[in-house]
Design an enzyme around this catalytic site. Structure first.
Site, PDB file in Angstrom:
ATOM      1  N   SER A 226       0.792  -1.141   0.029  1.00 41.12           N
ATOM      2  CA  SER A 226      -0.087  -0.077  -0.109  1.00 41.12           C
ATOM      3  C   SER A 226       0.849   1.260  -0.036  1.00 41.12           C
ATOM      4  CB  SER A 226      -0.665  -0.061   1.104  1.00 41.12           C
ATOM      5  OG  SER A 226      -0.062   0.110   2.332  1.00 41.12           O
ATOM      6  N   ASP A 227       0.374   2.309  -0.500  1.00 43.57           N
ATOM      7  CA  ASP A 227       1.028   3.613  -0.229  1.00 43.57           C
ATOM      8  C   ASP A 227       0.885   3.781   1.333  1.00 43.57           C
ATOM      9  OD1 ASP A 227       2.278   6.166  -0.406  1.00 43.57           O
ATOM     10  OD2 ASP A 227       1.247   6.753  -2.116  1.00 43.57           O
ATOM     11  N   TRP A 228       1.436   4.638   1.844  1.00 45.83           N
ATOM     12  CA  TRP A 228       1.591   4.844   3.397  1.00 45.83           C
ATOM     13  C   TRP A 228       0.231   5.334   3.855  1.00 45.83           C
ATOM     14  CZ3 TRP A 228       5.236   2.584   1.381  1.00 45.83           C
ATOM     15  CH2 TRP A 228       6.482   2.355   2.209  1.00 45.83           C
ATOM     16  N   GLY A 229      -0.419   4.446   4.569  1.00 44.75           N
ATOM     17  CA  GLY A 229      -1.778   4.845   5.075  1.00 44.75           C
ATOM     18  C   GLY A 229      -2.915   4.712   3.951  1.00 44.75           C
TER      19      GLY A 229
END
Ligand SMILES: *[C@@H]1O[C@H](CO)[C@@H](O)[C@H](O)[C@H]1NC(C)=O
Ligand SMILES: *[C@@H]1O[C@H](CO)[C@@H](O)[C@H](O)[C@H]1NC(C)=O
Ligand SMILES: *[C@@H]1O[C@H](CO)[C@@H](O)[C@H](O)[C@H]1NC(C)=O
Ligand SMILES: *[C@@H]1O[C@H](CO)[C@@H](O)[C@H](O)[C@H]1NC(C)=O
Ligand SMILES: *[C@@H]1O[C@H](CO)[C@@H](O)[C@H](O)[C@H]1NC(C)=O
Ligand SMILES: *[C@@H]1O[C@H](CO)[C@@H](O)[C@H](O)[C@H]1NC(C)=O
Ligand SMILES: *[C@@H]1O[C@H](CO)[C@@H](O)[C@H](O)[C@H]1NC(C)=O
Ligand SMILES: *[C@@H]1O[C@H](CO)[C@@H](O)[C@H](O)[C@H]1NC(C)=O
Length: 651
Positions: A226-229
């Protein structure tokens, strides 16, 4: 690619369940992402670091320990596969030296929105073919040197406004023809990982979007993080293999145990292990606190050779958009007025660490690689041997007019930062430039830009140079082109619009319909100030067909052309091949880029023969159909300067 792949599957079968779960969830601190090792099975820890512009100086202590490369969009302006590969190999050495084994790049999103806040981080510019051709050497250069590349941001993260929630409403055709190809090319190059994005697609978050993730994973030889968050659920079954950096509890052991079948966990584990063994088998730096931090902060990974390459890339990225009456190269004997604060823009890094901002040399946010110092344009001009320089950095045309000079070099810039789109396509000092170009002496405009800009003064400017954030060597590279010490050879990866309102603006609503469909960038057919693919040299080239213009040979369309330097200076040309589809295809009625090459440096009177071999498959539309009918093939110097044409009927 079918997972589980052999070795990874054997190893995966020996992991305990907690060990498997641990691989599916990262942490931050130390590197921007960290996943622990399983030393009994020789599984190295995964150390993920930003980003596509080079090793992120996420802490001021790293400044100067890593090379300040030009931004990805500047690299793309070279249209030079070998140069991209050279960058990737050298940048990979710095990641390895600093203990990281995953680079969070390349950024591959095709520019849809000219104001996009991260456009400078995307090597595709506004064209999927350009992105696909450059992704390949980028990824191979990193991975063959032990660093797993990450194709990001998958998918349709085409704006930063409301990036965490907007929903790209897009047809399958537009997705597959415009935005997917660079990711598919990345997969074909063996990319070890991909990063799903913050936004939604057709209402569903990219990191839990089975439809788009399965499209990617049918070809991806690696894992999706995932992208961060950007994780919104325990979406392993939907296609998310790894939650980064795992602040949330969606991938907690409890959630994984209760919501995900072990079969799906095993596939994810194999997808993560395979690139680790295939690409990054060495280097067992431990989780943060066990030595990685020391590697991060203490190793000086930059070398004189890397700096020299960064400067070469900067030179090859300087776009010459305009050069009336051959005002460039500018004689060193002239009295030159260097005007505009941007010609002397500071490397204001101490201010920058207070916020995550950018300046005229680097983007803000996670793509930022802060240089230890910068060569400003005025420094570069002085070092290039201009002996009679006068300066005015007040952004006042009246002050500039006071100088007793033969010509002006006038600078302006614009900034850009992750998580927000730019508010305007104007350069910060546009009003100043509009006045300076009206002074009687010739004016060479230098724009330090994070992407497309409007140039309303372009008719009055004698010459225009653009550099898409050159990092430390901005001023020296600009000066090399201004003085003629180097010959310009960049081509624009984007269109320069006449007006901001000619471009697609960021969606302000959550629902973001991609109404333009396939007509992205130059494919919208609108008049522009300077077209996609454009870039002047100091000489003139003529194009000729050789023998049969376009021939179908088995599964390819073959063309050969001769490029002749008919000017008075040496130069490198970048011939581009475009295809206009038959009308019934539903394609935009604008010739579309299919391939390009850079010639060798051609002396005056010299020529070279180039050939393009287009696989027929590269002409197929989104559903695999090879539309029957008459195709027009063009070879030219830009998307709007098509010199040769020929047709071929496919049946
Ligand atoms: C998005 O939804 C529309 C309307 O249902 C559909 O036509 C289109 O194919 C979907 N796009 C994707 C990428 O699935
Ligand atoms: C794996 O991690 C452990 C605990 O964090 C550490 O003690 C060990 O040295 C690491 N092994 C390798 C090969 O990095
Ligand atoms: C790192 O090494 C480079 C090249 O040798 C040198 O120019 C630079 O000053 C060094 N940086 C630091 C922070 O010591
Ligand atoms: C740094 O410099 C740039 C360009 O001069 C400027 O736009 C920006 O506001 C400055 N940043 C800070 C934090 O002062
Ligand atoms: C776009 O902006 C230009 C310059 O501001 C203006 O002349 C033009 O009328 C505008 N076009 C539209 C369609 O708004
Ligand atoms: C093209 O097809 C012909 C006839 O089938 C065959 O002889 C030739 O080897 C093929 N050429 C290539 C390059 O595959
Ligand atoms: C080359 O130089 C000659 C002599 O200076 C000039 O007449 C001619 O126009 C130049 N040709 C080009 C293509 O610039
Ligand atoms: C194609 O090339 C011919 C010959 O050079 C030229 O006359 C014609 O205008 C060109 N057509 C197009 C559509 O560019």
């Amino acid at each position: 690619m079918v997972f589980p792949a052999a070795l990874a599957a054997i190893v995966a079968s020996q992991l305990t369940i907690p060990e498997k779960y641990a691989l599916l969830k990262g942490s931050d601190g130390g590197y921007v992402g960290n996943v622990g090792n399983v030393s009994r099975l020789s599984i190295p820890s995964i150390k993920l670091q930003d980003a596509g512009n080079g090793f992120r100086t996420s802490d001021a202590r790293m400044v100067g320990q890593v090379t300040s490369w030009p931004c990805a969009l500047a690299l793309a302006s070279s249209w030079d596969r070998e140069l991209v590969r050279a960058f990737a190999e050298s940048a990979a050495e710095e990641f390895v030296a600093k203990g990281a084994n995953v680079v969070l790049g390349p950024g591959l999103n095709v520019h849809r929105v000219a104001l996009g806040g991260r456009n400078a981080e995307y090597i595709s510019g506004e064209d999927p073919v350009l992105g696909s051709k450059l992704a390949d050497p980028w990824i191979r250069g990193f991975q063959e040197n032990g660093v797993i590349a990450t194709a990001k941001h998958f998918v349709l993260n085409n704006q930063e406004t409301h990036r965490g929630s907007y929903s790209a409403r897009v047809s399958e055709r537009t997705l597959k023809e415009v935005y997917m190809p660079p990711f598919e090319a990345a997969a074909m190059a063996g990319v070890g990982s991909a990063m799903c994005s913050y936004n939604r697609v057709n209402g569903t978050y990219a990191c839990e979007n089975f439809r788009t993730l399965s499209m990617l994973k049918s070809v991806l030889p690696g894992w999706v993080m995932s992208d961060w968050g950007a994780t919104h659920s325990t979406s392993v079954v939907e296609g998310l293999d790894q939650d980064m950096p795992g602040w949330d509890s969606f991938f907690s052991p409890l959630n994984l145990a209760t919501q995900v079948p072990m079969e799906a966990i095993d596939e994810s584990v194999s997808r993560i292990l395979d690139p680790l063994f295939r690409v990054a088998p060495r280097r067992g730096c431990t989780v943060p606190g066990n030595g990685c931090d020391r590697e991060l902060y203490e190793v000086n990974a930059s070398t004189p050779a890397h700096s020299a390459l960064a400067e070469k890339i900067a030179v090859e990225s300087v776009l010459l958009l305009k050069n009336d009456d051959d005002v460039l190269p500018l004689s060193r004997d002239l009295r030159v007025g260097i005007v505009g604060s941007a010609c002397n823009a500071p490397n204001n890094i101490s201010d920058m660490y207070a916020r995550d901002v950018g300046n005229y040399y680097v983007v803000g946010g996670s793509g930022r690689v802060v240089p230890d110092s910068v060569i400003t344009v005025v420094d570069g001009m002085k070092a290039a041997g201009y002996g009679n320089i006068q300066t005015s950095f007040t952004d006042s045309a009246e002050d500039a007019a006071e100088l007793d000079v033969d010509a002006y070099v006038a600078c302006a810039g614009a900034t850009s930062v992750e998580a927000q789109d730019r508010s305007s396509l104007s350069l910060d000092q546009e009003a100043f430039l509009e006045k300076v170009v009206r002074l009687p002496q010739p004016t060479v405009v230098v724009a330090l830009a994070p992407g497309a800009v409007v140039l309303p003064f372009s008719d009055q400017a004698s010459a225009i140079l653009v550099i898409f954030f050159g990092g430390k060597f901005t001023g020296s590279s600009v000066a090399r082109i201004v003085s003629g010490a180097s010959s310009p050879s960049a081509k624009s990866p984007i269109s320069f619009p006449l007006f901001q309102n000619d471009t697609i603006l960021p969606c302000l609503d959550q629902d973001c319909p991609y109404e333009e469909g396939l007509e992205v960038g130059y494919k919208n057919g609108k008049p522009v100030a300077f077209p996609f693919g454009h870039g002047l040299t100091f000489t003139t080239f003529e194009y000729y067909w050789i023998a049969e213009p376009v021939e179908q040979k088995n599964d390819t369309v073959a063309t050969r052309a001769r490029i002749v330097n008919v000017g008075n200076r040496s130069g490198v040309e970048t011939p581009q091949i475009y295809v206009l589809y038959p009308e019934i295809s539903g394609e935009p009625m604008v010739p579309q880029l299919k391939d390009f090459q850079k010639t060798v440096d051609l002396a005056p009177g010299g020529y070279t023969d180039i050939s393009f071999l287009l696989p027929l498959d590269s002409l197929r539309i989104y559903d695999g159909t090879l539309v029957k009918g008459t195709y027009h093939f063009y070879i030219g110097a830009s998307s709007r300067d098509l010199r040769l044409n020929s047709t071929l009927s496919l049946s």
